[in-house]
Design a protein around this motif. Structure first.
Motif, short mmCIF file in Angstrom:
data_model
loop_
_atom_site.label_atom_id
_atom_site.label_comp_id
_atom_site.label_asym_id
_atom_site.label_seq_id
_atom_site.Cartn_x
_atom_site.Cartn_y
_atom_site.Cartn_z
N GLU A 184 0.87 -1.16 -0.03
CA GLU A 184 -0.12 0.00 0.05
C GLU A 184 1.02 1.22 -0.12
O GLU A 184 1.81 1.21 0.71
N LEU A 185 0.63 2.05 -0.64
CA LEU A 185 1.24 3.42 -0.88
C LEU A 185 0.81 4.39 0.30
O LEU A 185 -0.63 4.72 0.30
N SER A 186 1.73 5.03 0.90
CA SER A 186 1.30 6.19 1.76
C SER A 186 0.77 7.33 0.85
O SER A 186 0.93 7.54 -0.42
N ALA A 187 0.14 8.45 1.72
CA ALA A 187 -0.34 9.63 0.52
C ALA A 187 1.07 10.26 0.22
O ALA A 187 0.74 10.73 -1.08
N ALA A 188 1.87 10.39 0.78
CA ALA A 188 3.23 10.87 0.45
C ALA A 188 3.84 10.10 -0.80
O ALA A 188 4.25 10.74 -1.84
N ASP A 189 3.71 8.85 -0.80
CA ASP A 189 4.13 8.11 -1.78
C ASP A 189 3.28 8.08 -2.89
O ASP A 189 3.95 7.86 -4.25
N GLN A 190 2.35 8.21 -2.88
CA GLN A 190 1.30 8.40 -3.93
C GLN A 190 1.44 9.63 -4.48
O GLN A 190 1.45 9.57 -5.93
N ARG A 191 1.70 10.79 -3.97
CA ARG A 191 1.89 12.16 -4.50
C ARG A 191 3.35 11.91 -5.33
O ARG A 191 3.37 12.42 -6.50
N THR A 192 4.21 11.23 -4.66
CA THR A 192 5.59 11.26 -5.56
C THR A 192 5.36 10.39 -6.63
O THR A 192 5.94 10.68 -7.74
N GLY A 193 4.56 9.38 -6.74
CA GLY A 193 4.37 8.63 -7.92
C GLY A 193 3.55 9.17 -8.84
O GLY A 193 3.85 9.36 -10.19
N GLN A 194 2.40 10.01 -8.47
CA GLN A 194 1.89 10.88 -9.45
C GLN A 194 2.77 11.98 -10.14
O GLN A 194 2.49 12.11 -11.37
N LYS A 195 3.69 12.48 -9.56
CA LYS A 195 4.53 13.52 -10.01
C LYS A 195 5.46 12.87 -11.09
O LYS A 195 5.92 13.57 -11.95
N LEU A 196 5.99 11.61 -10.69
CA LEU A 196 6.88 11.00 -11.48
C LEU A 196 5.95 10.54 -12.89
O LEU A 196 6.62 11.00 -14.04
N ALA A 197 4.78 9.98 -12.67
CA ALA A 197 3.86 9.63 -13.71
C ALA A 197 3.73 10.78 -14.74
O ALA A 197 3.70 10.55 -15.99
N ALA A 198 3.69 12.08 -14.11
CA ALA A 198 3.24 13.22 -14.85
C ALA A 198 4.33 13.66 -15.69
O ALA A 198 4.31 14.36 -16.78
N ARG A 199 5.53 13.45 -15.38
CA ARG A 199 6.89 13.53 -16.00
C ARG A 199 6.90 12.64 -17.19
O ARG A 199 7.55 12.79 -18.41
N ILE A 200 6.66 11.37 -17.02
CA ILE A 200 7.00 9.97 -17.82
C ILE A 200 5.96 10.24 -19.13
O ILE A 200 6.13 10.12 -19.97
N ARG A 201 4.55 10.47 -18.83
CA ARG A 201 3.44 10.53 -19.97
C ARG A 201 4.02 11.32 -20.98
O ARG A 201 3.85 10.75 -22.40
#
Length: 177
Positions: free
Chosen positions: A71-88
């Motif tokens: 399970e991702l913490s809220a902070a980890d989820q935000r980190t992942g979303q930022k990374l995904a926004a750079r990758i897309r």
């Protein structure tokens, strides 16, 4: 006349028994209601099956436990979303150019400054019964020791998903039959 009266009384008694026997549960004196009247209908308890499902093997949950992701913490989820926004955008540009090679996907992820050890890229798997894989690449980027940005680049789409990693395999689930 006595026989006619007996037949008539028997018929009346039979109809009375039949009428009482057909009454809905809970409508006769002494019946227990099917649903307690002081309990809202929405709180009814539904029994969970305790045995194996008819279409699943008996050890299905145990056999697939290795696939469970963190399970991702809220902070980890935000980190992942930022990374995904750079990758897309990088992968959308590849798709627009018609470049679905795994090496190109790897190169674009490296150009984002992601370390090679955190990246996994493979070719698409061939569909069952075919030897040639469809055009495209499957990728995963591991971040924060618990998360993954996973997805694929295909002619018809770019998929980018943030999820937790799995203890047994990391980000990309190995192919198995």
């Amino acid at each position: 006349m006595r026989a006619g009266k007996i037949i008539w009384l028997t018929a009346v008694a039979s109809l009375a028994v039949l009428a009482l026997g057909c009454a809905a549960p809970g409508t006769r004196d002494g019946d227990v209601p099917a649903v307690p009247t002081n309990t809202p209908a929405s709180s009814a308890v539904v029994a969970e099956p305790t045995g194996p499902q008819a279409d699943a093997p008996p050890n299905h949950a145990d056999n697939n436990g290795w696939k469970q992701r963190h399970e991702l913490s809220a902070a980890d989820q935000r980190t992942g979303q930022k990374l995904a926004a750079r990758i897309r955008p990088k992968l959308e540009a590849l798709r627009a150019a018609g470049d679905f090679a795994p090496a190109s996907t790897q190169r674009e992820l490296l150009e984002l400054g992601i370390k090679a050890a955190a990246i996994e890229v493979t070719a698409m798997r061939p569909p069952t019964g075919q030897e040639t894989p469809p055009p495209g690449a499957v990728y995963a980027v591991h971040f924060a020791n618990v998360g993954c940005v996973i997805g694929d680049v295909r002619p018809d789409r770019v998929m980018v998903e943030v999820t937790g990693s799995a203890s047994e395999f990391g980000c990309l689930e190995p192919f198995s039959h």
